[in-house]
Scaffold this motif. Structure first.
Motif, PDB file in Angstrom:
ATOM      1  N   GLY A 190     -43.807 -32.442 -23.571  1.00 13.88           N
ATOM      2  CA  GLY A 190     -43.972 -33.207 -24.798  1.00 13.88           C
ATOM      3  C   GLY A 190     -42.665 -33.737 -25.339  1.00 13.88           C
ATOM      4  O   GLY A 190     -41.730 -34.017 -24.598  1.00 13.88           O
ATOM      5  N   GLY A 219     -49.531 -39.070 -19.561  1.00 13.51           N
ATOM      6  CA  GLY A 219     -50.167 -39.983 -20.495  1.00 13.51           C
ATOM      7  C   GLY A 219     -49.165 -40.855 -21.228  1.00 13.51           C
ATOM      8  O   GLY A 219     -47.951 -40.807 -20.988  1.00 13.51           O
ATOM      9  N   TRP A 220     -49.686 -41.629 -22.171  1.00 13.20           N
ATOM     10  CA  TRP A 220     -48.886 -42.628 -22.878  1.00 13.20           C
ATOM     11  C   TRP A 220     -48.912 -42.438 -24.390  1.00 13.20           C
ATOM     12  O   TRP A 220     -48.583 -43.345 -25.151  1.00 13.20           O
ATOM     13  CB  TRP A 220     -49.404 -44.035 -22.519  1.00 13.20           C
ATOM     14  CG  TRP A 220     -49.326 -44.290 -21.048  1.00 13.20           C
ATOM     15  CD1 TRP A 220     -50.317 -44.131 -20.130  1.00 13.20           C
ATOM     16  CD2 TRP A 220     -48.175 -44.716 -20.314  1.00 13.20           C
ATOM     17  NE1 TRP A 220     -49.866 -44.440 -18.866  1.00 13.20           N
ATOM     18  CE2 TRP A 220     -48.556 -44.803 -18.952  1.00 13.20           C
ATOM     19  CE3 TRP A 220     -46.860 -45.046 -20.678  1.00 13.20           C
ATOM     20  CZ2 TRP A 220     -47.668 -45.202 -17.942  1.00 13.20           C
ATOM     21  CZ3 TRP A 220     -45.978 -45.437 -19.681  1.00 13.20           C
ATOM     22  CH2 TRP A 220     -46.382 -45.513 -18.330  1.00 13.20           C
ATOM     23  N   ASP A 221     -49.288 -41.221 -24.841  1.00 12.54           N
ATOM     24  CA  ASP A 221     -49.412 -41.014 -26.278  1.00 12.54           C
ATOM     25  C   ASP A 221     -48.063 -41.037 -26.987  1.00 12.54           C
ATOM     26  O   ASP A 221     -48.008 -41.209 -28.209  1.00 12.54           O
ATOM     27  CB  ASP A 221     -50.170 -39.726 -26.604  1.00 12.54           C
ATOM     28  CG  ASP A 221     -49.638 -38.516 -25.857  1.00 12.54           C
ATOM     29  OD1 ASP A 221     -48.787 -38.686 -24.968  1.00 12.54           O
ATOM     30  OD2 ASP A 221     -50.087 -37.397 -26.162  1.00 12.54           O
ATOM     31  N   VAL A 222     -46.960 -40.880 -26.234  1.00 14.74           N
ATOM     32  CA  VAL A 222     -45.653 -41.016 -26.887  1.00 14.74           C
ATOM     33  C   VAL A 222     -45.487 -42.434 -27.443  1.00 14.74           C
ATOM     34  O   VAL A 222     -44.837 -42.632 -28.476  1.00 14.74           O
ATOM     35  CB  VAL A 222     -44.504 -40.653 -25.923  1.00 14.74           C
ATOM     36  CG1 VAL A 222     -44.368 -41.686 -24.801  1.00 14.74           C
ATOM     37  CG2 VAL A 222     -43.187 -40.512 -26.664  1.00 14.74           C
ATOM     38  N   ASP A 224     -47.859 -44.179 -28.786  1.00 17.38           N
ATOM     39  CA  ASP A 224     -48.574 -44.194 -30.063  1.00 17.38           C
ATOM     40  C   ASP A 224     -47.691 -43.636 -31.170  1.00 17.38           C
ATOM     41  O   ASP A 224     -47.657 -44.156 -32.295  1.00 17.38           O
ATOM     42  CB  ASP A 224     -49.859 -43.359 -29.958  1.00 17.38           C
ATOM     43  CG  ASP A 224     -50.808 -43.889 -28.898  1.00 17.38           C
ATOM     44  OD1 ASP A 224     -50.757 -45.098 -28.595  1.00 17.38           O
ATOM     45  OD2 ASP A 224     -51.589 -43.085 -28.355  1.00 17.38           O
ATOM     46  N   ALA A 225     -46.948 -42.554 -30.847  1.00 19.27           N
ATOM     47  CA  ALA A 225     -46.044 -41.966 -31.847  1.00 19.27           C
ATOM     48  C   ALA A 225     -44.912 -42.918 -32.173  1.00 19.27           C
ATOM     49  O   ALA A 225     -44.500 -43.029 -33.343  1.00 19.27           O
ATOM     50  CB  ALA A 225     -45.499 -40.638 -31.319  1.00 19.27           C
ATOM     51  N   LYS A 228     -45.722 -45.623 -34.692  1.00 17.46           N
ATOM     52  CA  LYS A 228     -45.817 -45.191 -36.089  1.00 17.46           C
ATOM     53  C   LYS A 228     -44.474 -44.763 -36.674  1.00 17.46           C
ATOM     54  O   LYS A 228     -44.397 -44.447 -37.858  1.00 17.46           O
ATOM     55  CB  LYS A 228     -46.804 -44.023 -36.195  1.00 17.46           C
ATOM     56  CG  LYS A 228     -48.216 -44.356 -35.738  1.00 17.46           C
ATOM     57  CD  LYS A 228     -49.089 -43.116 -35.717  1.00 17.46           C
ATOM     58  CE  LYS A 228     -50.491 -43.434 -35.199  1.00 17.46           C
ATOM     59  NZ  LYS A 228     -51.330 -42.207 -35.107  1.00 17.46           N
ATOM     60  N   SER A 241     -43.932 -42.016 -17.926  1.00 20.04           N
ATOM     61  CA  SER A 241     -45.111 -41.165 -17.823  1.00 20.04           C
ATOM     62  C   SER A 241     -45.198 -40.597 -16.410  1.00 20.04           C
ATOM     63  O   SER A 241     -44.806 -41.248 -15.441  1.00 20.04           O
ATOM     64  CB  SER A 241     -46.379 -41.963 -18.126  1.00 20.04           C
ATOM     65  OG  SER A 241     -47.529 -41.152 -17.997  1.00 20.04           O
ATOM     66  N   SER A 256     -51.698 -47.968 -17.614  1.00 18.08           N
ATOM     67  CA  SER A 256     -50.884 -47.467 -18.729  1.00 18.08           C
ATOM     68  C   SER A 256     -51.746 -47.569 -19.984  1.00 18.08           C
ATOM     69  O   SER A 256     -52.903 -47.174 -19.958  1.00 18.08           O
ATOM     70  CB  SER A 256     -49.575 -48.252 -18.839  1.00 18.08           C
ATOM     71  OG  SER A 256     -49.806 -49.619 -19.006  1.00 18.08           O
ATOM     72  N   SER A 257     -51.216 -48.092 -21.067  1.00 15.91           N
ATOM     73  CA  SER A 257     -52.028 -48.306 -22.268  1.00 15.91           C
ATOM     74  C   SER A 257     -51.594 -49.599 -22.935  1.00 15.91           C
ATOM     75  O   SER A 257     -50.468 -50.076 -22.750  1.00 15.91           O
ATOM     76  CB  SER A 257     -51.882 -47.137 -23.251  1.00 15.91           C
ATOM     77  OG  SER A 257     -50.618 -47.179 -23.901  1.00 15.91           O
ATOM     78  N   ALA A 260     -48.547 -49.013 -25.136  1.00 14.90           N
ATOM     79  CA  ALA A 260     -47.312 -48.899 -24.365  1.00 14.90           C
ATOM     80  C   ALA A 260     -46.834 -50.271 -23.901  1.00 14.90           C
ATOM     81  O   ALA A 260     -45.636 -50.593 -23.990  1.00 14.90           O
ATOM     82  CB  ALA A 260     -47.521 -47.973 -23.173  1.00 14.90           C
TER      83      ALA A 260
END
Length: 798
Positions: A190, A219-222, A224-225, A228, A241, A256-257, A260
């Motif tokens: 993380g 994943g690619w949730d970093v 998203d962070a 924000k 990733s 990916s997303s 991203a």
């Protein structure tokens, strides 16, 4: 592979099709119409900047044995990895920042075992980075941590201590003449946004131009962070990733997303692979292209760079190639090397993808994929095509325009389906485009590169033959090895390094350097320091070492070290343990770290800062312990018949060792003849008398044939003679019912069999027993949960 004598533009191909149609019947479509794909390689069209093809040295000791290879083999292997126009031609190398803790298949030593001392010559990562730079001055370097010494942040990785630790590592890099281009956080653990902000500001304050990669997790949730938190976004230069195509999968889809992709930052598949050097080549070929097509990822980083680790470790065949016999110099250049070369030899970081010339053949991913890249000035381009899943020939028709060169095109191909090395990285006939257009027939299961670049090649060095490491073997630790680790030793936890002897002894000794349990990456239930070495085929021997207790604790000698559990979560081995207070024991461990005490007792107190000679003799089923020439006791155990040797401590104490010695024992009985089953008149048999890899092993009616003649010795059953193929659990399987076959002998735990007192043959790796499934002797043999009362599991050796 089909090469036409003259490459025609699309128009010529169309005219030929019309002519054929007139001959076979106008308007009658062929029974199996081949897929045809038109690709326009236009230099004016946009695409993201290519950042490179690379690999990882670290994440678990996977490069450890390479530094101990003899010359010229060591240099030849390094050439296959890093030399442009020779082999994999890697453009990027990620280095583990060692933390004295297991990080998959071994532990990388720290440059700061304690807060107050920096050692810039610890480990071997500096060496491999220097070797990579010497071959390719343009190669990019990244730093990443899997764990860290226990003193950091009082056990908190996300601390200022950790940032300071990285800065001291950067200082060591400078001393080695290395500039670090990228740095990450904590591998697959993380992120902490504030920590990354502080890392970036510290790098800038110290004048480093190093770019920050986050989060080096799944994943690619970093992203998203980051969306924000603008400060977090500003602190991160690259979004990386791991395994975006899936873990240990076929790598057919690599998304990916949207978030991203909207970040206006490079996206990387910053760890991929974890696949066999040959069997994983198809997946790697897909992912290198599809990472960009599906997810706009501009770097592919394979884990690991090379399988230079012992065969009893879990990921022992993953990487570009295999180099696990430093004593013989033998190595194997894997198919992954050549599918990687199809991109890395024909591009450079800083080139750009051409989005409109990248996609799936015929619009269907099952046909294969293609990507096109151009140099920054438009003077060259390369198109890489893979047809891993295609089932029929296809045609690709290319048109080049937009300022890109329209002259001669060079064609390279690899038949990934083939097991022959002659089909790897083959240069075909050049193509002369007509008015910028040309065509190519594509075979299934291939990788192709079409390029205007030159200077590529396939290395010509060949490996010597494999050979066992012969006994006797000794190491006084006085002769300088290639690194601070003794020759052939590989640490599994802690850090065993050569240093000045204590206790009034002159010369150099081996010391366990980590004073406290580290911040760990793995989660094994037993994480004490130990280091192993040698040949898995060793059977009967005595391992001896002088030991000094610098502090209260226990030292151990390891014998018959076999299969290690994944991420060090267990080990098949015998342990002779001796404590400073005189207590001793012989223990057995398994691949879940279950320990069984076989025998033990107490001798005279050994005290601190005094040298004592500890010896562990393993002769057939008898195990004997000695200290200072006095036999302490012995025990009989059938569990482990062969394996490596090692040294260890049962806690994080700074004990020392000297005069490591291995002497051979009496040979185990070696016999040739039939292996009979407990079932009536049935014998172990190679199906149809074959002796090729993959031949099924059955239990047929006893006939005295060559297919039923086996050599037994050193825990192996070989067909026909001591040079025959081994009885092998397919794919190193450990599940109940895993099948058994013949395979080239490699010393793996899945080829080691231990005869038990009840007549069963227990697999060293699995702990399960060789069995005839049911009562049908024509079925392939399997391994099953051991049951000494079952006739289908009882065997009589020759």
């Amino acid at each position: 592979m089909t090469w036409t004598s003259k490459w025609r533009p699309a128009l010529f191909a169309a005219l030929l099709a019309l002519l054929l149609g007139a001959v076979t019947g106008w308007g009658a479509p062929p029974a199996h119409a081949a897929t045809s794909t038109a690709v326009t390689v236009d230099g004016t069209q946009p695409g993201r900047t290519f950042d490179g093809i690379g690999a990882i040295s670290g994440g678990g000791g996977n490069s450890r044995l390479l530094i101990d290879y003899p010359e010229p083999q060591r240099s030849r292997i390094l050439d296959y990895l890093f030399k442009p126009g020779y082999g994999a031609s890697l453009q990027f190398l990620k280095l583990e920042v060692g933390g004295d803790t297991n990080s998959t298949d071994g532990a990388e030593p720290s440059h700061m075992h304690t807060r107050d001392k920096v050692d810039c010559n610890s480990g071997y990562e500096w060496w491999i980075a220097e070797q990579a730079k010497a071959r390719n001055p343009h190669i990019k370097l990244q730093a990443l941590s899997w764990g860290a010494p226990g003193w950091i942040g009082n056990g908190n990785f996300w601390s200022q201590d950790m940032i300071d630790y990285l800065m001291s590592w950067f200082g060591c890099a400078k001393k080695h003449g290395l500039a670090i281009d990228y740095v990450g956080g904590w591998n697959e653990r993380g992120w902490d946004a504030d920590w990354f902000k502080q890392l970036k500001s510290t790098l800038m304050a110290k004048g480093y131009r190093t770019k920050v990669v986050a989060a080096e997790s799944f994943g690619w949730d970093v992203a998203d962070a980051m969306a924000k938190d603008s400060e977090f976004k500003d602190a991160v230069d690259v979004i990386g990733s791991h395994y975006p195509c899936g873990y240990q999968s076929a790598f057919t889809s690599c998304p990916s997303s949207d978030v991203a992709q909207s970040m206006d930052k490079p996206l990387w598949a910053s760890e991929n692979g974890s696949l066999d050097t040959d069997g994983g080549a198809k997946a790697v070929a897909r992912a290198i292209n599809r990472d960009y097509i599906d997810g706009k990822m501009t770097a592919f980083v394979n884990w690991p760079v090379i399988a230079s680790l012992y065969p009893n470790l879990f990921f022992s065949t993953d990487g570009m190639s295999i180099a696990n016999q430093p004593w013989s110099g033998a190595y194997h250049i894997g198919a992954t090397t050549w599918v990687t070369a199809h991109t890395a030899q024909f591009t450079r970081p800083g080139w750009s993808y051409i989005d409109s010339a990248s996609g799936y053949l015929g619009g269907d991913r099952s046909n294969g994929s293609y990507v096109s890249l151009k140099s920054h000035d438009g003077s060259d381009y390369s198109t890489v095509i893979e047809t891993m899943d295609a089932t029929a020939e296809q045609t690709v028709n290319l048109t080049v325009r937009g300022g890109l060169p329209t002259g001669t095109v060079h064609v390279w191909s690899t038949d990934v389906k083939s097991s022959g090395t002659d089909d790897d990285f083959v240069r075909g006939a050049d193509i002369t485009p007509v008015d910028g257009s040309y065509s190519l027939t594509l075979e299934p299961g291939h990788v192709y590169t079409l390029t205007t670049t030159s200077g590529q090649g396939k290395g010509t060095a060949t490996s010597p033959a494999k050979a066992a490491l012969q006994l006797p073997y000794s190491d006084s630790f006085d002769k300088r090895a290639a690194s601070k680790s003794p020759r052939y030793f590989t640490d599994m936890n802690g850090a065993f390094e050569t240093t000045a002897c204590a206790g009034g002894r002159s010369g150099t000794c081996l010391r366990q350097m980590a004073p406290t349990s580290p911040i760990r990456w793995t989660d094994e239930p037993y994480n004490a320091p130990y280091s192993i070495m040698g040949d898995g085929s060793w059977s009967n021997y005595t391992v001896t070492a002088d030991a000094l207790f610098s502090e209260k604790g226990t030292v151990e000698l390891l014998g018959r070290v076999g299969q290690q559990g994944r991420n060090n979560n267990g080990l098949n081995a015998y342990h002779l343990r001796v404590s400073n207070n005189g207590t001793w024991s012989i223990d057995k461990s398994d691949t879940t770290w279950k320990f069984t005490r076989l025998t033990g007792g107490r001798t005279n107190t050994l005290g601190l800062n005094k040298w004592h000679t500890v010896a562990f003799t393993l002769q057939d089923t008898k195990l004997t312990a000695s200290v200072d020439g006095k036999e302490l006791g012995s025990v009989t155990d059938y569990s482990l018949s062969s394996g490596q040797a090692g040294l260890g401590v049962t806690g994080y104490q700074s004990q020392q060792f000297d005069n490591f010695d291995l002497t051979p024992g009496a040979p185990s009985p070696q016999h040739l003849g039939p292996v009979t089953s407990g079932l009536t008149d049935t014998c172990l048999e190679a199906e149809n008398g074959a002796d090729a890899d993959g031949t099924r092993v059955l239990a047929g009616d006893c006939a005295g044939s060559t297919a039923q003649t086996w050599w037994w010795g050193n825990g192996q059953l070989r067909l026909g003679s001591s040079a025959g193929r081994c009885l092998d659990v397919t794919g190193a399987g450990t599940d109940n019912g895993s099948p058994v076959e013949l395979w080239e002998c490699n010393g793996g735990g899945n080829q080691q069999w231990v005869p038990q007192a009840d007549g069963t043959l227990q697999g060293q790796q699995s702990g399960r027993c060789l069995a005839v499934p049911g009562s049908d002797a024509t079925q392939q043999l399997v391994i099953q949960d051991c049951d000494g009362t079952a006739a289908n599991q009882r065997w009589t050796l020759p």
